[in-house]
Design an enzyme around this catalytic site. Structure first.
Site, short mmCIF file in Angstrom:
data_model
loop_
_atom_site.label_atom_id
_atom_site.label_comp_id
_atom_site.label_asym_id
_atom_site.label_seq_id
_atom_site.Cartn_x
_atom_site.Cartn_y
_atom_site.Cartn_z
N GLU A 84 12.01 5.89 7.30
CA GLU A 84 12.59 4.73 7.96
C GLU A 84 13.16 3.76 6.93
OE1 GLU A 84 10.59 0.84 10.08
OE2 GLU A 84 9.66 2.79 10.35
N ILE B 99 0.82 -1.21 0.00
CA ILE B 99 0.00 0.00 0.00
C ILE B 99 0.86 1.27 0.00
CG2 ILE B 99 -1.64 1.34 1.37
CD1 ILE B 99 -3.20 -1.19 1.80
#
Length: 456
Positions: free
Chosen positions: A240, A221
């Protein structure tokens, strides 16, 4: 002094893998490198010699390997303690012979420096440069901090590991034992994005503006957003994780990091996970800054950038807006990771936005992901106080600043149509009013500009 004085130091530390793992003692805490930085040769050697050990604790987050040390026959020799679970480790936790420890990703290095002192770090690094510095390449995250604080550092030197800029280096003098073994780095193929996920990606893109600074979580997604960014300009990346999807956007100059406040001109990342193309792209690339997770994921650092947009996924959202991203009921599925780090960093960022994006159903359309109540025992990863936007293939729900009634109504509108009736019935039980009744407060809120049109 000769610029390559370090070669004698390097040569004096080269041992075989069997010799290196001989310095691990029963009862030690061993932390292994993360994701694509997993030192597979060292781990395989450790597992092959499992009878040498009793109660060696093995710790890590994401693993792309097989997790052989979690198999039942390893009981009594190794005990796994994971801070994020995957395909190779979650069954062991579910069956009771391994452990899971919750924690925000940006706090993991601090844990290893304090409450969970590290006896041995097993890491993988690049070949040294002319000054004797090796790079952690794909994985700075907790891997670099652990190597800084471990009592013993055992490094697999792998010529396939890219060299990356940022706070991601270790000198050969700071490595205790060097094992030379080159092999292809573990890869993760790009996630396959379904048609419904493409719709979610398109909705997410409507909340992204020129000059925004992006964080993209793990999975199909978040990946679905990338194809809808080609009409944007001057995007930044402070994330991240990064995967193959960033390459073409950076090559095209769409992600150019010009508007960022933190390291302008550079994509700030704590680990990458993808194919060889990605690893080649980050190699010796001055536009990539790989840094430890207690820097990259620190909400205070994130918030120094303006217009941060955080995009993550989850397992369930209840009608109050509570987000369960790591467990299915009591079954631990993954981990906290950096979702909360970036949701909060985005909230503190000037102009920031955070998005939780999910398919409206799971298990082939038989289960709704928007639920009256989270499954019994499910952990709340992101609290209802933190959530801003929730997106499904049926539209966008803005929850921040909304009453419980308004939240429930907004979420019902983006749930799958076949589950809306039971959600409406729960609304009426909970709020003691017909679902179709519109309060004065709701009328006022509905007059405001909506982020997107939901599909009925």
């Amino acid at each position: 002094m000769n610029i390559q004085y370090w070669k004698e130091i390097y040569d004096s530390k080269v041992v075989t893998a069997k010799e290196a793992i001989g310095y691990i003692k029963s009862g030690d805490r061993v932390v292994t490198g993360h994701a694509a930085g997993e030192p597979t040769y060292l781990i395989d050697t450790l597992v092959e010699n499992y009878e040498m050990y009793e109660n060696v604790e093995i710790c890590h987050l994401v693993s792309l390997g097989e997790g052989k040390y979690t198999r039942p026959e390893m009981k009594g020799h190794f005990v796994f303690n994971g801070f994020f679970l995957g395909a190779g480790t979650r069954d062991a936790v579910a069956q009771g012979y391994a452990n899971y420890s919750p924690g925000f990703f940006h706090e993991i290095p601090k844990l290893f420096r304090t409450e969970l002192p590290v006896d041995v770090a097993l890491v993988m690094v690049s070949s040294p440069d002319k000054h004797g510095f090796c790079s952690f390449g794909t994985s700075s995250d907790y891997t670099k901090p652990v190597a800084d604080c471990a009592k013993i550092v055992i490094a697999q030197v792998n010529e396939f590991m890219p060299r990356t800029f940022g706070g991601n280096l270790i000198h050969v003098r700071d490595i205790d034992f060097i094992v030379e073994h080159s092999e292809p780095i573990l890869e993760q193929q790009p996630a396959k994005v379904s048609i419904l996920e493409q719709k979610i990606g398109k909705y997410c893109s409507t909340l992204i503006k020129d000059g925004d600074c992006l964080q993209l979580g793990i999975g199909s997604i978040p990946e679905s957003v990338l194809p809808f960014l080609w009409d944007k300009k001057d995007l930044g990346l402070h994330t991240e994780m990064a995967s193959d999807g960033i390459i073409d956007l950076m090559l095209a100059g769409i992600i150019n990091n010009k508007k960022k406040n933190v390291e302008p001109g550079r994509s700030v990342i704590t680990f990458v996970m993808g194919t060889r193309r990605l690893y080649d792209f980050i190699d010796d690339n001055p536009e990539i800054s790989m840094n430890p997770v207690d820097y990259v994921n620190d909400p205070v650092i994130i918030a120094k950038n303006d217009n941060v947009v955080s995009i993550n996924s989850c397992i369930q959202v209840d009608l109050m807006g509570q987000v369960a991203s790591e467990s299915i009921g009591l079954r631990q599925f993954s981990g906290v990771g950096g979702q909360v780090d970036f949701v909060r960093g985005a909230a503190m960022s000037k102009g920031g936005r955070s998005i939780i994006a999910i398919l409206s159903t799971a298990k082939g359309g038989t289960v709704s992901r928007i639920v009256p109540f989270l499954d019994k025992g499910a952990a709340v990863t992101t609290s209802r106080n933190d959530v801003q936007y929730v997106i499904t293939e049926y539209g966008i729900a803005l929850l921040k600043g909304k009453t419980l009634k308004e939240r429930a109504r907004a979420l019902i509108k983006i749930a799958h149509p076949k589950f809306r009736q039971e959600l409406k019935e729960e609304y009426e039980r909970r709020f003691l009013e017909p679902y179709d009744y519109v309060t004065c407060d709701l009328r006022r809120s509905e007059k405001k500009e909506q982020p997107a049109v939901t599909e009925e």
